[in-house]
Design a protein around this motif. Structure first.
Motif, PDB file in Angstrom:
ATOM      1  N   ASN A 218       0.803  -1.225   0.000  1.00  0.00           N
ATOM      2  CA  ASN A 218       0.000   0.000   0.000  1.00  0.00           C
ATOM      3  C   ASN A 218       0.836   1.274   0.000  1.00  0.00           C
ATOM      4  O   ASN A 218       0.314   2.357  -0.276  1.00  0.00           O
TER       5      ASN A 218
ATOM      6  N   ASN B  11      -9.245  -1.787  -1.055  1.00  0.00           N
ATOM      7  CA  ASN B  11      -8.593  -2.073   0.223  1.00  0.00           C
ATOM      8  C   ASN B  11      -9.466  -2.925   1.144  1.00  0.00           C
ATOM      9  O   ASN B  11      -8.957  -3.544   2.085  1.00  0.00           O
TER      10      ASN B  11
ATOM     11  N   GLU C 170      -0.462   3.775   3.710  1.00  0.00           N
ATOM     12  CA  GLU C 170      -0.836   4.689   2.622  1.00  0.00           C
ATOM     13  C   GLU C 170      -0.615   6.153   3.007  1.00  0.00           C
ATOM     14  O   GLU C 170       0.067   6.883   2.282  1.00  0.00           O
TER      15      GLU C 170
END
Length: 265
Positions: free
Chosen positions: A133, A162, A194
């Motif tokens: 990610n 996700n 992220e």
């Protein structure tokens, strides 16, 4: 500065949607495969369309203006495939059995299993997803920073994809420990990479930001998003449900993205 905070906020929302996956795993008796397949296809459609029609095009325009048509287009192409290579290398570093591309149903672990092995699987999956990610966070942040008008559909697409990753983390942790809290926290934490990717990207790249860097970043982001779509979203969509549902979802995603871009012309 307002766009920076907006970009961080949207990236945070996208990353932490892994927690939604863990909640689904706790409360759903069975995975709604048709809905999930269509949603993943929709996400792929959004990301492919906006990458090729908007982000790649804008990157090419900026680089062409700075370096001329021949060199500008060449830089765009190199950056685009460089983005693909970057995410492909990260993907390659993750062992296949821990790769977040592997489909995980809510009901997958509903049987007697080795709890130590399950916990290890969950932890390694969380780590793999966190690594995976990281570039997505950077891509989401750059897209939101450069093009706020296309940020929300991109964030929605990332968030949808996700959710299965959250299931992949939380299911083995929950069945290994019996703790919904631990499973949720592991799933939630895996999504933090992220916004961390966005933060590191901001701190490293912003001091050097100019038209050339901006154009190269956008082209690379387009490459990352296209690769994620064809390597992860569409195959997962087909695994979860019927082939045609994923395609219908993809077409719908493209249509929604096209209309949203048209509305902001």
């Amino acid at each position: 500065m307002g766009n920076v905070w907006l970009a961080f906020g949207l990236t945070l929302i996208a990353g932490l949607s892994t927690g939604i996956g863990s909640l689904i795993a706790f409360f759903a008796k069975k995975t709604n495969t048709k809905f999930l397949s269509t949603s993943l296809g929709f996400s792929a459609g959004v990301m492919i369309y906006v990458s090729m029609v908007e982000i790649f095009s804008n990157a090419s325009d900026v680089l062409t203006e700075v370096h001329g048509e021949k060199i500008g287009v060449l830089y765009t192409i190199i950056a685009f495939f460089g983005g693909m290579l970057f995410i492909a290398l990260i993907d390659k570093l993750i062992p296949s059995e821990k790769n977040p591309h592997e489909v995980k149903m809510v009901e997958t672990e509903d049987e007697e299993v080795n709890k130590d092995r399950l916990k290890r699987t969950g932890v390694l999956t969380a780590l793999a997803i966190a690594i995976h990610n990281f570039p997505e966070g950077l891509a989401t942040f750059v897209a939101a920073l450069q093009e706020p008008r296309v940020a929300i559909p991109i964030v929605a697409a990332i968030a949808i994809h996700n959710i299965p990753e959250g299931i992949a983390v939380s299911v083995p942790i929950y069945y290994a420990t019996g703790s919904k809290k631990k499973a949720f926290l592991y799933s939630f934490a895996s999504g933090l990479s992220e916004p961390i990717g966005a933060l590191i990207g901001y701190l490293i790249l912003m001091p050097f930001m100019n038209d050339t860097v901006s154009g190269i970043l956008n082209a690379a982001v387009a490459g990352i998003m296209v690769f994620i779509s064809v390597d992860e979203l569409l195959p997962s969509a087909r695994e979860y449900g019927e082939h045609h549902l994923s395609i219908y979802g993809m077409v719908a995603g493209m249509a929604v993205m096209a209309i949203s871009l048209w509305l902001f012309i």
